[in-house]
Scaffold this motif. Structure first.
Motif, mmCIF file in Angstrom:
data_model
loop_
_atom_site.group_PDB
_atom_site.id
_atom_site.type_symbol
_atom_site.label_atom_id
_atom_site.label_comp_id
_atom_site.label_asym_id
_atom_site.label_seq_id
_atom_site.Cartn_x
_atom_site.Cartn_y
_atom_site.Cartn_z
ATOM 1 N N ALA A 1 0.833 -1.202 0.000
ATOM 2 C CA ALA A 1 0.000 0.000 0.000
ATOM 3 C C ALA A 1 0.870 1.255 0.000
ATOM 4 C CB ALA A 1 -0.929 -0.003 1.208
ATOM 5 N N ALA A 2 1.927 1.253 0.798
ATOM 6 C CA ALA A 2 2.831 2.404 0.835
ATOM 7 C C ALA A 2 3.519 2.606 -0.513
ATOM 8 C CB ALA A 2 3.867 2.215 1.936
ATOM 9 N N GLU A 3 3.893 1.528 -1.176
ATOM 10 C CA GLU A 3 4.532 1.631 -2.488
ATOM 11 C C GLU A 3 3.555 2.205 -3.519
ATOM 12 O OE1 GLU A 3 7.206 1.566 -5.531
ATOM 13 O OE2 GLU A 3 7.568 1.379 -3.384
ATOM 14 N N LEU A 4 2.311 1.773 -3.473
ATOM 15 C CA LEU A 4 1.306 2.312 -4.399
ATOM 16 C C LEU A 4 1.088 3.799 -4.172
ATOM 17 C CD1 LEU A 4 -1.333 -0.563 -4.446
ATOM 18 C CD2 LEU A 4 0.214 0.111 -6.296
ATOM 19 N N ILE A 5 1.086 4.211 -2.926
ATOM 20 C CA ILE A 5 0.922 5.631 -2.616
ATOM 21 C C ILE A 5 2.105 6.422 -3.156
ATOM 22 C CG2 ILE A 5 0.886 7.293 -0.713
ATOM 23 C CD1 ILE A 5 -0.800 5.190 0.826
ATOM 24 N N ARG A 6 3.326 5.903 -2.992
ATOM 25 C CA ARG A 6 4.513 6.594 -3.525
ATOM 26 C C ARG A 6 4.454 6.697 -5.046
ATOM 27 N NH1 ARG A 6 7.158 4.070 0.889
ATOM 28 N NH2 ARG A 6 7.464 2.141 -0.272
ATOM 29 N N ARG A 7 4.043 5.622 -5.699
ATOM 30 C CA ARG A 7 3.939 5.653 -7.169
ATOM 31 C C ARG A 7 2.903 6.655 -7.640
ATOM 32 N NH1 ARG A 7 3.950 -0.607 -9.285
ATOM 33 N NH2 ARG A 7 6.017 -1.163 -8.496
#
Length: 57
Positions: free
Chosen positions: A11-17
């Motif tokens: 989820a954190a990676e998707l938010i960063r992307r």
């Protein structure tokens, strides 16, 4: 517990992307706006006959 932690990382990676994509999109929009001619005409507004002359009584 491991599955939950993995979900949090994803989820954190998707938010960063998503934030990176928004940043790139904003930069492209700003660049396009700089290239558009006529947005701020340095010579001023073109007047028409209607602007120069008052209506007859």
């Amino acid at each position: 517990m491991y599955a939950y932690e993995l979900h949090q990382v994803n989820a954190a990676e998707l938010i960063r992307r998503a934030e990176a994509q928004r940043t790139v999109r904003r930069a492209l929009v700003a660049r396009r706006a700089e290239r558009r001619p006529g947005r701020e005409d340095p010579e001023g507004r073109v007047t028409t006959d209607q602007d120069r002359f008052a209506h007859a009584a």
